[in-house]
Every structure is written in C-alpha cells, then in structure tokens.
Scaffold this motif. Structure first.
Motif, PDB file in Angstrom:
ATOM      1  N   THR A   1      -4.697  -1.137  -9.831  1.00  0.00           N
ATOM      2  CA  THR A   1      -4.105   0.192  -9.874  1.00  0.00           C
ATOM      3  C   THR A   1      -3.576   0.400 -11.287  1.00  0.00           C
ATOM      4  OG1 THR A   1      -2.588   1.738  -8.797  1.00  0.00           O
ATOM      5  CG2 THR A   1      -1.779  -0.520  -9.116  1.00  0.00           C
TER       6      THR A   1
ATOM      7  N   ASP B   1     -11.322   4.869  -3.661  1.00  0.00           N
ATOM      8  CA  ASP B   1     -10.509   5.831  -2.931  1.00  0.00           C
ATOM      9  C   ASP B   1     -11.327   6.986  -2.376  1.00  0.00           C
ATOM     10  OD1 ASP B   1      -8.003   6.673  -1.946  1.00  0.00           O
ATOM     11  OD2 ASP B   1      -8.131   8.322  -3.398  1.00  0.00           O
TER      12      ASP B   1
ATOM     13  N   SER C   1      -7.118   0.878  -5.957  1.00  0.00           N
ATOM     14  CA  SER C   1      -6.037   1.691  -5.395  1.00  0.00           C
ATOM     15  C   SER C   1      -5.630   2.695  -6.468  1.00  0.00           C
ATOM     16  CB  SER C   1      -4.863   0.790  -5.003  1.00  0.00           C
ATOM     17  OG  SER C   1      -3.829   1.557  -4.445  1.00  0.00           O
TER      18      SER C   1
ATOM     19  N   ILE D   1      -3.409   0.080   3.462  1.00  0.00           N
ATOM     20  CA  ILE D   1      -3.636  -1.077   2.586  1.00  0.00           C
ATOM     21  C   ILE D   1      -3.394  -2.369   3.359  1.00  0.00           C
ATOM     22  CG2 ILE D   1      -2.782  -2.276   0.529  1.00  0.00           C
ATOM     23  CD1 ILE D   1      -2.361   0.484  -0.761  1.00  0.00           C
TER      24      ILE D   1
ATOM     25  N   TYR E   1      -6.436   4.925   0.035  1.00  0.00           N
ATOM     26  CA  TYR E   1      -5.773   3.843  -0.717  1.00  0.00           C
ATOM     27  C   TYR E   1      -5.133   4.316  -2.019  1.00  0.00           C
ATOM     28  CZ  TYR E   1      -8.656   1.434   2.671  1.00  0.00           C
ATOM     29  OH  TYR E   1      -9.240   1.040   3.839  1.00  0.00           O
ATOM     30  N   HIS E   2      -5.021   5.612  -2.170  1.00  0.00           N
ATOM     31  CA  HIS E   2      -4.365   6.131  -3.365  1.00  0.00           C
ATOM     32  C   HIS E   2      -3.780   7.502  -3.045  1.00  0.00           C
ATOM     33  CE1 HIS E   2      -3.416   6.960  -7.507  1.00  0.00           C
ATOM     34  NE2 HIS E   2      -4.091   8.087  -7.450  1.00  0.00           N
TER      35      HIS E   2
END
Lengths: 556, 556
Positions: free
Chosen positions: A234, A361, A333, A219, A366-367
C-alpha cells in the motif's frame, strides 16, 4: 493602485492539475498585502516530458519576489504533493513553517535532507489553538485522509473566515486519527464562512465514500484464506492501512514483517508523535527466514510499480533474499494512480507468471479512497454554508464539476486554475489578475526552470540521438574532422560507419568551401550542422541534436 | 535428431504481451519442418523504454534463418498489431502472403510504403476456399472483431485440424461484416479439432460481450440531445463504428464530415473491397465552414490521445481551422488502452476548460470491445471441443486464466509465451524447446535490434545528459580542451559555466599527468571520462554520458 484592503487567493500549483500543491492567501492594499502560503508540494516526473528530473514543483517566483511580506507557511499534511518541496524551496521563502506533530516530523526530515534548519518547523495543536500570522489567524481543523493528522485550515481574516480543506474525507472510523465530527464543523461555521476552498479530487464519485474501517473484514478474510506466503503493498504513508494489514496478518496467525524504509520511517514518525497506538507486534527481516512461508506476511512498498521498490523487485525475482512462489498471494491494497497502469501491470504479470495469486482493488474490497466523494462534498457545503466556493486539488474538469455542484445550491463559485488571482473581498469571487506560473525541476542537485531548455534538449537527444563533432582549423585550413554519433545506429548497411560517412562529407564540403566561410565560426557551425542533418537523414532517417566544436590552432 | 513428423506451434510475438503478434506453425521431422507464419504485427514505442523508436516488432530471426522452408504468411486482419510489420519484415521472409480482400488492401499499402511489391499479397475467399501451403491446408473463418473482415484460420495438418482464432468476438449483428454463425463453427468441428489457439484478451470480463449494434440507440440519443457542434472519435479502422456514428449524426439532422487521413483511408478500402455498404452521406472539409455548428458533426482521429491527431489538436486549440467552443460535445467512442490514460486525460481537461462537454465510455454506453468475453470463450470451447487449448493474445495472467478456464472443462492446456516451442503432435501439448526471442525497432529508416545499445544510449542521455569533449594533443602536449554539455544546466550558481569548470579541471589534470598516460588514447579517455563524471556530479549532481574525442596533431 487601490489602497483598499483586499483578501486574495492565488493558487501557484495544484489547481487545474493533481499534484504539487501551493496556495497563497493575501490581505491588504494592493502592493502591500501580507501573505501566508499553504503547502509546498511536489509532483513526479515522467520520461515523456521530464526525463532525468528528480522532482517537479511549482515555481514560487511570485511570492519569492515578495518574501519579505510572507508571514507564515502552513503545511496541511505530509503527503509528498503537499510537503515534498519544503526543503528545496524554503531558502527562497524563509518564513516560519507550521504543522501538526506528525506532519512536522516529516517536514523536519524534509528540511534536513536539503541542508535546512529543521527547527524552523513549529509544531502546533489543532483547533481551537490559533497562530497569528500578519492579518491572518489560523487554526488546524482535524480531518481524516489517507495519512495521519491531515488537517484543513480555518483562516480568519479581517474580511471573514476561510476554510481551506486540504485533502480530506468524511470518516467516522478512520482507524488512526480523529473521526469526522459534524458538530465541530457546525461550530466553526457559526459566525459564517466567507469562502470554502475545497478538495475536488472525487467530485465525480457519485456514492458516499467508504470508511477506512470497512476494509478490516475483507482483508482479514483474504489473509485467513491465503495458503502460501502473503505479501501486501500500500502507500507507505497510509499508516492506518498498515495497521489494518498487520492486524489481519496477526489475526490469521502469521508473523508480520514490515519491509521498505519509507514505511518504517512513516511508522517511526507515527509512533514517536503518538498518533499510532496498538500496532500489532512485527518481526525483523533477519527473522523472516525462520518462519514457514504459510505463517508469514510481508508488508512492502511499491504499490505504484516503482522500479526500485520491493514490489517490483519481488516481481523481478528477489528482494532482500526473499522470493515469491506458486500459491503465494500478493495484495495491492491501493489504487493505481493514472500513468502508473503499465508499471503496475508489469508486476501483476510477472508475479502471475510465478504462479502467485495477485489481488488488486478491481473488486473495490481492499482499498478506500482518502478523498471526499460527491455526496460527502455536499454534506460539507451544507454544514459550512459558505458564501463562496473555490474548488481546488483537481484537474480542470474536477474544478468545473465542483463549481457547478456548489452553484446548484446557490453558492457562488469560481474556477481558479494556477495563476488566477481571485479577489474574495466582495459578495462573489472575482478574477483580479493572472499571474505567470511555472514549474521548477530538481535535477540532480540543481533547481532548474521548466523553460530553461535543459530538459527539452534531453528529450531531443532521446528521440533523435546526438552527434558531437570536433573540427580543427589551422590558418584557415581544416586539418581535422572528427564525428561521434550517440544513440544512433553506427553502421550503415554493410558500408562505412555513420561516423565515417559524416566525417568524409564534412571534410569534402569544408575543403571546397570559400576561405571567408572558414574564417567564421558561426558559418562553419551552421554548414556542418546542416551536413550532419543531411547525412544522418539520408543514412538513418533521423536529424540528431548536433554539437559542433571548432578548435582553431593559433601559432605561438 | 528425431525423424518423426511433429506439429509445432511457436509464438514469436504477442504471447505473454498484447501487441506485435507473430505465430509460427511447423510440420515435419526435426530440422526439416515446413512452416507457415500467422500475422506480422507491430507494437508502439514509449518514451520510457523506446524513445525515438517509430515501431516495434518481434524479431523473426528464427524463421528468417529457415526462410527457405517458409511456405506462406497468413494475415488474420488489418489491425496494426497483426499487419503493421509486413512491409518491414517481408524482405527477410519472402513467402507468399494471403489475406481476405479488405485486409489485403491494407497489406498491399503496407508493402508499398516500404518499397515492397504489393502484388505478392494474394486475395483469398473465406471458408470453404482452401490454400495449400506445404503440409498445411488453410481456410479463412470469418469472425467479428472491431475491424472489417477479421478472420480465424482453419489449419489442416497431417496431425489434425487447428483453429487459430485471431482476434474475435461473438457478434450476431456486427453492423459491418459477417455475423457470428454457430452452425459454421459446429460444421468445422465435425471431424474433431486437434488444437484451439485462442484470443485471451477479455478472459477476465465475466459477462457476455455486447454487440456492435447495441451502441446505435445510445449514440443516436446522445447526438440528438447535443446542442453545439458534435465531435466524435474512435479507432480509425473500426469501420462499423464510423458507420454507426455517421448514421446517428445524419439521423439527428447534422451534416457529417469524416476528418483524418487514416479514417478516410480505411473507409476507402472498405468501399473499394465492398465490405461497406450504405455509409451515410458526408460532406467535405471545405464545406464545413458553411454549416451552422449546431448542425455539424465531425468524426476525428486520436481516440488514444496521440499528439498529432485531430483530437489532441482540437484540445490544443485548432485543427484544420476548426475550433471547439462552450456547449459543444466531444465523444470518445473508444476505450483508453493502458498506457494512454495520461494523454487522453490531457485532452479531456483541455476540452473541459473550453466549456466542451466531454463524454467518455466510463458509463459503458458508447463503446463495445472487439474481443470475446469469458462466457463467449466458453461457448467457443464448447462448440469446437478441441483436444487442446493454447491461449494466445494476452499478457501472462490472461494466458494463465484462459488455460485454467479450459482445464476446468477437461481441455488440456499449456501456457506458451513468446519463444515456447510447443509440440502439438500427441495427446497433450508439450514444451519441446525454448527459442531466444527478441524485438526489432524501426528507428528512422533503419531496423535495429532491441539489444544493439542504441536506444539504451538515448535513454541514458535523456536521464543523465551528455558531455562531448575534444582534446587536442600535439607531440604529447595537450594544447586544447573543449567541453560541450548537452541537456545539463550550463551555469553553476553564479560561477563559471559547467563547460568551463570541466575544461579547467581536465586541463589541469592532463597537464600534471605522466607523459606515458598522454601517449595512450585509451588512458586519456578513461581519465577524462572520470573527470567529467566527477565534475558534473559535484556541480550538478549527475553523471552524464560522455564522448571524448582525442585529436592528435601530426607534423606533416
């Protein structure tokens, strides 16, 4: 009835489905068991099956009928699918509610929202603190998840110790909250574990789960290389992620603004209960306009494409005066929960059309998931070495796969979907009974049953349209006929309107009907319904919901 | 107006979205262009936005108003999103329709279904056969896709040659139909290509697409190792896949039965038009009962979880007397189209709960896409070397990515979403105009406009419920008030029903209203609507759609 003490487990929601968790444990002789309830969650409605409904929850009818024998309600963590129904169902149950501090803060807000006393929610420390509840002694076992202070429950009973995991992952560096501590698991397993009731969500994910801390570098790199404004979304309750995102923004020299009330509320609870430390400095909305966009980062709600959230509003053009532009970057995210693909896709398309670079993602960078993957589940099986395994929190195929995973190591398992009353007393779990389970809908301000027919009638009106008719009868003469079609095309080709076509046909057929028929409301209603169906089928190809009002004028 | 001849491209549907393809080409001076139309497709409704609607299609209003200048309609292939609207929209257009034999068979059925003359559909051979249509000369370019006889169009115009790909992939062994032939592409490119109008669906797929023929070994192995009954589903029109599935079943010593009318219809067209040869022997439904289940294989419809199809019925328990059992295998030889995840997931769960082994394409072994992936698109760009690239058949982000891919090789590109009229005459594509585009809904037996308000009212009834009221007024006295709530909880706590609460309040407020107000229907309606909203909001938390019928009794 047997007078023998039995230890029973009965999922009322969340088993055989993902969402609206509600699990009941009982101990005692049949008909005299004492109970504890774990979690009171909701699930979210869809236009397909529950149009107009606000929230869906398991119907607690079984325990409501035995509420005098309910000794406590334990909330494992503050996700909506575990806590969302608390305020709505509490009046039916009225037992003491326990939760760890962050969860309790959310729980109290849920109670207040529905006009309930927030102070029935009691704050508890985690293991080794114990709560006595009838024949049960319960401790909170800290576990990492995608929300602060998730916890499993160590439930000691005269028949042995149960570990109820709640939702969890094994995370040695969870950013917020306690890291996974194998030694603690080994310690609680020392006296033997009777039953492990265990999260099954990610049983099909073959590799070790990733730590929340692995996201930081990805990130940070993404944000450092972004040119225009940076916007990230998110789940609002993923406080650790909010911290990672904000820190990456600040590290890249950006001013960070957290928008969206639900995120701010979650951050507020996390600050006030002390679970969140060192959150980087942020700016307020009113200062956003003063920051050049290449130095700005917004953290917003709406990762699932929710129509009213910030993400969707930005995609439609503007949110709180802020617009996105060419060369800005938008980061999901988050993962897209099944069922939300279309609404998330709509946001991606709209933002792309504005020239925004949209990152999701799909590359897995990113997750990270909040649930234990297959090898993580195996690690817990191995450390706890339970006598039996009851998979929970999963659709049927997850429960089945998880049961088979346990059996491959010699752990007796059973699939316990909602309503399956399981006897945990003996060597192996046995189905004792099947309880009828159902759902309740929060619909406007009223709780209605899933089978009340209310929502079914709404679905029918949505697919077929509706026709309301008023028939006025005086001295058994039909003196007035009025039709109003709703949700149907109201002109027929270039001819008369659909309303007129219905009125003319009904008038004609009632005029020529027998007097005796006109005397009976039921018969008039049946005949008129049939005519409405026939005319609408002929003219527009649909058989609408009809509502016939027969007004008989009486001489004074 | 310019008297200069222009070559224009105008997508009316399918650009900036996936589905309901409809593309218009024009040539001539402004206001006097002659047109050809490519494809007349549908897209499918959802409860979210189009409850009760049967099919959705682009509104051809622009070309309908110029139908006297429409010289031909070309159908590229027989998928619903390219051919589904033909019968419904033909009456508005009434130009000759052209298609290759298999596609024409489907097209004629579409015409007949809607009461149109099937024989306006003319069968054409592929390149080098040419059809003259005004200033256009058109040839069908055979291309592989997931249906027999898909084709691109070679459109020769006074301003140069256009290649319109339709949906396609590069497949050297497509099982059914013509393999990809690079030499043919090179040949048609010899005189130079003005514009390539090109499928963009898989522009984000980084690897070469796989041939249909690669599935054979995987499917054969799977079926050979299955123990109980084998059931497989795929898209009904994927005739090559049906052949692969059936052959694998027969090779494994099973009797194969193809169930589902849409599959049988597609196989029928494929047989009768000669595109399908060597389909393995199959058995009829009535013989299924005589075959031991371990020797049986069914091929069924419903790969997208459609509620009425065989797959969903088997998941609910029974289809045509057939039930699935423990140790049977169910194969999804298909991908799940976004938006269908939940309904497909429901089938997987129900079958799993029966003990059926469910195999989907998550391992990428049992399905291949029918669209060209990124490197395949690049190959076509390279061979055809067009002067300009117009990406089509994709959401906005696909179009954008595809345009950038072309530009990276120096091909001028433009993003042309629905309604963008593009001038292809010059060196680079230019936006000439923006045309208002819309959608039509087939709703029962009527075509209605997306903005007619009919469907909006149905959505409102679905989310808010409805209240019909009949008010009877005689000599400006209110003598009767009747309320019927629909799709709303009809009891209020333990008190009177919602209907009674509305009636009592309306009666009271009308009684105390001024005489002048009662004289006006509009004012009575406004007042009663407000009361209905207020009572419902107070009692059940919703503001319903209301329909007020005011009946004034007149003395004879």
């Amino acid at each position: 009835m047997s007078s023998q003490n039995k230890l029973i487990f009965l999922p009322l929601g969340g088993a055989g489905e993902i969402g609206m968790n509600m699990y009941l444990y009982g101990y005692g002789p049949e008909g005299k068991e004492r109970f504890i309830l774990v979690d009171l969650g909701v699930t979210f409605p869809t236009m397909d099956t529950t149009p107009g409904v606000d929230l869906i929850m398991a119907d607690p009818a079984y325990i409501e009928a035995r509420a005098d024998r309910l000794d406590a309600i334990f909330i494992t963590h503050a996700h909506e699918d575990h806590i969302g129904a608390l305020g709505m169902l509490y009046p039916k149950l009225a037992a003491p509610v326990y939760a760890r501090p962050f969860t309790a803060a959310v729980a109290r807000a849920k109670m207040e929202e529905r006009g309930q006393d927030p102070w029935v929610v009691q704050v508890v420390d985690s293991y080794p603190e114990q709560i006595e509840a009838g024949p049960f002694t319960v401790s909170y076992l800290p576990l990492a998840h995608s929300i602060p202070e998730a916890a499993g429950l160590i439930i000691d009973t005269p028949a042995g110790r149960i570990v109820h995991t709640g939702d969890f992952k094994l995370d040695l560096e969870p950013i917020v909250g306690e890291p996974y501590d194998p030694a603690l698991f080994a310690e609680i397993a020392q006296g033997g574990i009777k039953a492990l009731v265990c999260d099954s969500t990610n049983v099909f994910s073959p590799h070790r789960g990733k730590s929340e801390s692995t996201l930081n570098a990805n990130i940070t790199e993404l944000i450092a290389n972004a040119s225009g404004m940076m916007v990230a979304t998110t789940f609002a309750s993923n406080v650790a992620r909010l911290k990672t995102l904000a820190q990456a923004g600040v590290d890249a020299g950006r001013s960070v603004c957290v928008l969206g009330r639900s995120m701010q509320r979650m951050l507020g609870y996390a600050h006030s209960t002390g679970v969140l430390e060192d959150f980087p400095p942020t700016i307020e909305l009113e200062d956003v306009a003063d920051v050049p966009r290449e130095n700005l980062m917004l953290i917003v709600t709406g990762s699932q494409g929710e129509g009213r959230a910030a993400s969707a509003q930005l995609a439609r053009g503007k949110y709180l005066g802020i617009t996105m532009r060419e060369n800005d970057t938008f980061l999901f995210s988050s993962k897209t929960i099944p069922g939300n693909e279309v609404s998330v896709g709509r946001i991606i398309n709209s933002l792309s059309a504005m020239g925004v670079t949209v990152i999701d993602d799909s590359a897995g960078k990113y997750h990270v998931s909040g649930h234990a993957n297959r090898p993580d589940l195996e690690e817990i099986h191995d450390i706890l070495n339970p006598q039996m395994l009851i998979p929970m929190h999963g659709e049927y195929r997850h429960l089945k796969e998880h049961k088979e995973l346990g059996e491959s190591k010699g752990i007796a398992g059973i699939i316990a979907p909602n309503g399956a009353m399981i006897d945990l007393t003996g060597e192996t779990p046995e189905v004792l009974d099947h309880i009828e389970t159902s759902r309740l809908y929060m619909d406007g301000t009223r709780l209605i049953g899933a089978f009340d027919g209310v929502v079914l009638q709404r679905i029918r009106m949505a697919t077929r349209g509706a026709v309301a008719m008023s028939i006025i009868i005086e001295d058994n003469d039909v003196i007035g006929v009025w039709a109003e079609a709703m949700g149907l095309p109201d002109t027929i080709g270039s001819g008369p309107s659909l309303n007129e076509a219905i009125e003319v046909t009904v008038e004609q057929e009632l005029m020529s009907a027998k007097k005796n028929l006109i005397k009976s409301d039921d018969e008039v209603e049946r005949l008129v319904s049939r005519i409405v169906n026939r005319v609408c089928k002929d003219e527009v190809g649909k058989k609408p919901v009809s509502q016939i009002m027969i007004n008989r004028l009486v001489e004074d």
